[in-house]
Design an enzyme around this catalytic site. Structure first.
Site, PDB file in Angstrom:
ATOM      1  N   GLN A  29      45.837  62.323   3.510  1.00  0.00           N
ATOM      2  CA  GLN A  29      44.406  62.532   3.780  1.00  0.00           C
ATOM      3  C   GLN A  29      43.713  61.214   4.144  1.00  0.00           C
ATOM      4  OE1 GLN A  29      46.089  63.821   1.226  1.00  0.00           O
ATOM      5  NE2 GLN A  29      45.267  65.774   0.539  1.00  0.00           N
ATOM      6  N   ASP A  73      37.549  65.796  -8.141  1.00  0.00           N
ATOM      7  CA  ASP A  73      37.755  67.246  -8.078  1.00  0.00           C
ATOM      8  C   ASP A  73      37.281  67.951  -9.334  1.00  0.00           C
ATOM      9  OD1 ASP A  73      39.819  66.105  -6.052  1.00  0.00           O
ATOM     10  OD2 ASP A  73      39.484  68.209  -5.553  1.00  0.00           O
TER      11      ASP A  73
HETATM   12  O1  MRU Z   1      43.966  68.007  -2.065  1.00  0.00           O
HETATM   13  P1  MRU Z   1      42.657  67.619  -1.461  1.00  0.00           P
HETATM   14  O2  MRU Z   1      42.779  66.948  -0.150  1.00  0.00           O
HETATM   15  O3  MRU Z   1      41.692  68.790  -1.437  1.00  0.00           O
HETATM   16  O4  MRU Z   1      42.061  66.552  -2.493  1.00  0.00           O
HETATM   17  C1  MRU Z   1      40.763  66.105  -2.267  1.00  0.00           C
HETATM   18  C2  MRU Z   1      40.344  64.979  -3.123  1.00  0.00           C
HETATM   19  O5  MRU Z   1      41.050  64.554  -4.001  1.00  0.00           O
HETATM   20  C3  MRU Z   1      38.960  64.457  -2.870  1.00  0.00           C
HETATM   21  O6  MRU Z   1      38.868  63.123  -3.260  1.00  0.00           O
HETATM   22  C4  MRU Z   1      37.936  65.272  -3.680  1.00  0.00           C
HETATM   23  O7  MRU Z   1      38.101  66.639  -3.481  1.00  0.00           O
HETATM   24  C5  MRU Z   1      36.536  64.890  -3.338  1.00  0.00           C
HETATM   25  S1  MRU Z   1      36.039  65.425  -1.719  1.00  0.00           S
HETATM   26  C6  MRU Z   1      34.411  65.000  -1.545  1.00  0.00           C
END
Ligand code: MRU
Length: 358
Positions: free
Chosen positions: A207, A248
């Protein structure tokens, strides 16, 4: 956020409703940065899969997608009474809630839709459906305002010219707009702060490389991509003055679940004396989780480590894998938590509940 708001990266709507065509429209984040493709999702299975496969991802964006998904599920219902409609809603809610376990925004948004449904008790089904659309729209709109406020509070912690490390993607495409951890960076960009941002690539789903580096580059921010195992050297070399990450699920005591690898970055930041800031909306704070021990960590398929993003397998056939998608950063490593209501400092079990009272 004056200049960036309607143009370039800020003009992107990663999650939106196309009510006319009964569709949830998302930017497919698995194709970025090579392809900017929008998907029009009309059935519940497609929406569930888009969340599970991270086509739409990031805690706030998942919440918005679930809210619109619930609305579309109810809109398609043939129920004639309020009670029948409620029963259909519960099925949709349960199904969408099973897509991913860690980001609390998914459950928060679905619960909020249910609360709205309850407030419409006894009304005609057409009116109830309209009310649910309004609630989902409000969730989306509020997230935009929330992220802008996080940007303002976050920027107050930073100084021009600073080097900032971030992990995963907590940017505009992970939210309604502006992002959380990236919001102070975008606002600083508007105000000439000249930040130098280091983006961890974020194994295994990249990501940081695919999304954060792309977003920041598109916005003209000075961004340097590093592999996850390079965080220590850039800190040691004095290139980093602050770490900003998203979240999260934040427990009541401040323990914070975020993308796998975040806790390692926090440990390094502590070692090098660098402030470590978590940025997130209060919808990501789960006062029902007493500590990080109560947060369920998503386990994902091993192929994400061995195969995904590789032209050829990068591990021996059949090797054992362990693929937790998140980890919990203990509160002792977190300098402050930046929310839309202000900046929470330790002790978090006092400062976080106080934010809700604001
Ligand atoms: O697995 P993902 O890509 O959904 O994980 C996302 C994250 O860890 C982000 O840092 C979190 O959701 C915050 S997004 C504003």
């Amino acid at each position: 956020m004056a200049n960036l708001q309607e143009q370039g990266i800020m003009g992107i709507q990663a999650v939106r409703l196309d009510d006319e065509n009964n569709a949830l429209v998302i930017l497919d984040q698995t194709l970025l940065p090579n392809e900017k493709k929008y998907l029009s999702l009309t059935d519940q299975k497609e929406i569930w899969e888009a969340i599970y496969l991270l086509k739409v991802r990031g805690a706030p964006a998942i919440g918005i997608a679930a809210a619109y998904g619930a609305y579309l599920g109810v809109k398609a219902s043939r129920a004639v009474t309020y009670e029948e409609l409620y029963a259909d809603f519960l099925k949709v809610k349960e199904y969408l809630a099973s897509s991913r376990p860690t980001a609390v925004n998914l459950f928060w948004a679905l619960d909020r839709m249910e609360q709205r449904l309850k407030r419409e008790a006894g009304k005609d089904v057409i009116e109830v459906k309209l009310a649910l659309k309004e609630e989902a729209d409000t969730i989306r709109q509020e997230d935009e305002e929330t992220c802008a406020a996080i940007g303002r509070y976050g920027l107050s912690l930073l100084k021009p010219g600073w080097g900032i490390l971030t992990h995963c993607n907590a940017g505009t495409i992970a939210t309604a707009r502006y992002g959380t951890a990236l919001a102070p960076i975008y606002l600083g960009q508007e105000q000439g702060y000249n930040f130098k941002v280091y983006a961890d690539e974020t194994r295994p789903l990249l990501q940081g490389a695919r999304l954060t580096a792309w977003e920041l580059q598109e916005a003209g921010v000075d961004v340097t991509l590093i592999c996850d195992n390079m965080a220590s050297i850039v800190m040691k070399e004095g290139r980093i003055q602050a770490v900003l990450v998203g979240c999260d699920r934040v427990a009541k005591n401040g323990d914070t679940a975020n993308k796998i690898g975040t806790s390692g970055v926090a440990i390094l930041a502590k070692y090098y004396g660098i402030p470590f800031y978590v940025c997130g909306p209060l919808s990501t704070v789960d006062l029902n989780c007493r500590t990080g021990e109560d947060i369920k960590i998503e386990l994902r398929p091993g192929e994400e480590i061995t195969h995904q993003w590789y032209a050829r397998p990068m591990a021996p056939e059949g090797v054992k894998t362990y693929n937790p998608a998140f980890d919990v950063t203990p509160r002792e490593l977190i300098t402050a938590i930046v929310t839309e209501k202000g900046i929470a400092y330790p002790p978090y079990e006092k400062s976080l509940p106080a934010m809700f009272a604001e």
